[in-house]
Design a protein around this motif. Structure first.
Motif, PDB file in Angstrom:
ATOM      1  N   LEU A   5       0.810  -1.212   0.000  1.00  0.00           N
ATOM      2  CA  LEU A   5       0.000   0.000   0.000  1.00  0.00           C
ATOM      3  C   LEU A   5       0.844   1.263   0.000  1.00  0.00           C
ATOM      4  N   ARG A   6       2.132   1.142   0.177  1.00  0.00           N
ATOM      5  CA  ARG A   6       3.018   2.298   0.207  1.00  0.00           C
ATOM      6  C   ARG A   6       3.596   2.526  -1.182  1.00  0.00           C
ATOM      7  N   CYS A   7       2.743   3.041  -2.050  1.00  0.00           N
ATOM      8  CA  CYS A   7       3.167   3.249  -3.425  1.00  0.00           C
ATOM      9  C   CYS A   7       2.389   4.392  -4.054  1.00  0.00           C
ATOM     10  N   SER A   8       2.942   4.906  -5.138  1.00  0.00           N
ATOM     11  CA  SER A   8       2.173   5.818  -5.978  1.00  0.00           C
ATOM     12  C   SER A   8       1.640   4.963  -7.119  1.00  0.00           C
ATOM     13  N   ALA A   9       0.510   5.354  -7.665  1.00  0.00           N
ATOM     14  CA  ALA A   9      -0.104   4.560  -8.727  1.00  0.00           C
ATOM     15  C   ALA A   9      -1.085   5.414  -9.506  1.00  0.00           C
ATOM     16  N   ILE A  10      -1.463   4.917 -10.642  1.00  0.00           N
ATOM     17  CA  ILE A  10      -2.526   5.523 -11.434  1.00  0.00           C
ATOM     18  C   ILE A  10      -3.777   4.718 -11.142  1.00  0.00           C
ATOM     19  N   ARG A  11      -4.865   5.381 -10.770  1.00  0.00           N
ATOM     20  CA  ARG A  11      -6.107   4.692 -10.457  1.00  0.00           C
ATOM     21  C   ARG A  11      -6.921   4.546 -11.733  1.00  0.00           C
ATOM     22  N   ALA A  12      -7.046   3.316 -12.198  1.00  0.00           N
ATOM     23  CA  ALA A  12      -7.873   3.022 -13.366  1.00  0.00           C
ATOM     24  C   ALA A  12      -9.222   2.535 -12.863  1.00  0.00           C
ATOM     25  N   TRP A  13     -10.308   3.135 -13.321  1.00  0.00           N
ATOM     26  CA  TRP A  13     -11.623   2.829 -12.763  1.00  0.00           C
ATOM     27  C   TRP A  13     -11.986   1.352 -12.903  1.00  0.00           C
ATOM     28  N   GLY A  19       0.536   0.775 -12.671  1.00  0.00           N
ATOM     29  CA  GLY A  19       1.769   1.543 -12.731  1.00  0.00           C
ATOM     30  C   GLY A  19       2.343   1.842 -11.360  1.00  0.00           C
ATOM     31  N   ARG A  20       2.225   0.914 -10.433  1.00  0.00           N
ATOM     32  CA  ARG A  20       2.698   1.160  -9.062  1.00  0.00           C
ATOM     33  C   ARG A  20       4.189   1.432  -9.009  1.00  0.00           C
ATOM     34  N   ARG A  21       4.551   2.394  -8.173  1.00  0.00           N
ATOM     35  CA  ARG A  21       5.945   2.729  -7.891  1.00  0.00           C
ATOM     36  C   ARG A  21       6.092   2.806  -6.381  1.00  0.00           C
ATOM     37  N   PRO A  22       7.070   2.118  -5.806  1.00  0.00           N
ATOM     38  CA  PRO A  22       7.228   2.171  -4.344  1.00  0.00           C
ATOM     39  C   PRO A  22       7.607   3.572  -3.878  1.00  0.00           C
ATOM     40  N   LEU A  23       7.077   3.956  -2.716  1.00  0.00           N
ATOM     41  CA  LEU A  23       7.444   5.232  -2.103  1.00  0.00           C
ATOM     42  C   LEU A  23       8.847   5.113  -1.519  1.00  0.00           C
ATOM     43  N   ARG A  24       9.520   6.231  -1.416  1.00  0.00           N
ATOM     44  CA  ARG A  24      10.866   6.271  -0.834  1.00  0.00           C
ATOM     45  C   ARG A  24      10.777   7.055   0.470  1.00  0.00           C
ATOM     46  N   PRO A  25      10.734   6.346   1.613  1.00  0.00           N
ATOM     47  CA  PRO A  25      10.605   7.060   2.885  1.00  0.00           C
ATOM     48  C   PRO A  25      11.827   7.922   3.162  1.00  0.00           C
ATOM     49  N   ALA A  26      11.606   9.019   3.844  1.00  0.00           N
ATOM     50  CA  ALA A  26      12.713   9.883   4.261  1.00  0.00           C
ATOM     51  C   ALA A  26      13.506   9.149   5.337  1.00  0.00           C
ATOM     52  N   PRO A  27      14.833   9.160   5.253  1.00  0.00           N
ATOM     53  CA  PRO A  27      15.625   8.591   6.348  1.00  0.00           C
ATOM     54  C   PRO A  27      15.337   9.360   7.641  1.00  0.00           C
ATOM     55  N   ILE A  54       5.006   8.219   8.926  1.00  0.00           N
ATOM     56  CA  ILE A  54       5.435   9.614   8.877  1.00  0.00           C
ATOM     57  C   ILE A  54       6.681   9.748   8.014  1.00  0.00           C
ATOM     58  N   ARG A  55       7.587   8.775   8.092  1.00  0.00           N
ATOM     59  CA  ARG A  55       8.769   8.796   7.222  1.00  0.00           C
ATOM     60  C   ARG A  55       8.353   8.728   5.758  1.00  0.00           C
ATOM     61  N   HIS A  56       7.302   7.964   5.453  1.00  0.00           N
ATOM     62  CA  HIS A  56       6.808   7.894   4.080  1.00  0.00           C
ATOM     63  C   HIS A  56       6.144   9.211   3.669  1.00  0.00           C
ATOM     64  N   LEU A  57       5.369   9.795   4.564  1.00  0.00           N
ATOM     65  CA  LEU A  57       4.711  11.070   4.270  1.00  0.00           C
ATOM     66  C   LEU A  57       5.720  12.144   3.898  1.00  0.00           C
ATOM     67  N   PHE A  58       6.849  12.180   4.585  1.00  0.00           N
ATOM     68  CA  PHE A  58       7.867  13.194   4.322  1.00  0.00           C
ATOM     69  C   PHE A  58       8.946  12.697   3.365  1.00  0.00           C
ATOM     70  N   GLY A  59       8.659  11.598   2.687  1.00  0.00           N
ATOM     71  CA  GLY A  59       9.591  11.055   1.709  1.00  0.00           C
ATOM     72  C   GLY A  59       9.270  11.507   0.293  1.00  0.00           C
ATOM     73  N   ARG A  60       9.650  10.681  -0.662  1.00  0.00           N
ATOM     74  CA  ARG A  60       9.475  11.023  -2.078  1.00  0.00           C
ATOM     75  C   ARG A  60       8.691   9.924  -2.785  1.00  0.00           C
ATOM     76  N   ALA A  61       8.061  10.320  -3.870  1.00  0.00           N
ATOM     77  CA  ALA A  61       7.313   9.385  -4.716  1.00  0.00           C
ATOM     78  C   ALA A  61       7.701   9.650  -6.157  1.00  0.00           C
ATOM     79  N   GLU A  62       7.386   8.684  -7.004  1.00  0.00           N
ATOM     80  CA  GLU A  62       7.630   8.821  -8.436  1.00  0.00           C
ATOM     81  C   GLU A  62       6.301   8.771  -9.162  1.00  0.00           C
ATOM     82  N   CYS A  63       6.095   9.708 -10.066  1.00  0.00           N
ATOM     83  CA  CYS A  63       4.874   9.733 -10.867  1.00  0.00           C
ATOM     84  C   CYS A  63       4.895   8.559 -11.837  1.00  0.00           C
ATOM     85  N   PRO A  64       3.895   7.673 -11.787  1.00  0.00           N
ATOM     86  CA  PRO A  64       3.870   6.540 -12.705  1.00  0.00           C
ATOM     87  C   PRO A  64       3.702   6.958 -14.170  1.00  0.00           C
ATOM     88  N   ALA A  65       3.113   8.111 -14.402  1.00  0.00           N
ATOM     89  CA  ALA A  65       2.867   8.548 -15.782  1.00  0.00           C
ATOM     90  C   ALA A  65       4.115   9.114 -16.452  1.00  0.00           C
TER      91      ALA A  65
END
Length: 88
Positions: A5-13, A19-27, A54-65
Motif C-alpha cells: 500500500l506504500r506506493c504511488s499509482a494511477i487509479r484506473a476505474w 503503474g505502481r511505484r514504491p514510495l521512498r521514505p525519508a531517512p 510519517i517517514r513515508h509522508l515526508f519522503g518522495r514518490a515517483e509519478c507513474p505517468a
C-alpha cells in the motif's frame, strides 16, 4: 498498512491501481520539523507503524505517468491550499 500500500499509482476505474511505484521514505536522521517531531513523538509513544508512515509522508514518490520524483508532503500541501482570495 502493508508495504504494497506504500506506493504511488494511477487509479484506473476498471483495473484498480496500475503503474505502481514504491514510495521512498525519508531517512529518520534527515527529517526536519515538523516531520522529525512527529516521528519522534510516535516512536516515543510506541506507535511504530505511525512513525514509519510519517517517514513515508515526508519522503518522495515517483509519478507513474512521467517518472518525475516529488516530495509527498509538499505535493499534498500544494494540492490542498485554499483558493486565493479575490481582491477588489
Amino acid at each position: 498498512m502493508g508495504p504494497s500500500l506504500r506506493c504511488s499509482a494511477i487509479r484506473a476505474w476498471d483495473r484498480g491501481d496500475i503503474g505502481r511505484r514504491p514510495l521512498r521514505p525519508a531517512p529518520a536522521e534527515e527529517l526536519r520539523d515538523p516531520g522529525r517531531w512527529m516521528q519522534a513523538t510516535a516512536g516515543r509513544d510506541g506507535q511504530q507503524r505511525l512513525a514509519e508512515g510519517i517517514r513515508h509522508l515526508f519522503g518522495r514518490a515517483e509519478c507513474p505517468a512521467c517518472g518525475s520524483a516529488f516530495d509527498i508532503a509538499e505535493a499534498h500541501t500544494t494540492a490542498n491550499l485554499p483558493p486565493a482570495l479575490e481582491t477588489y
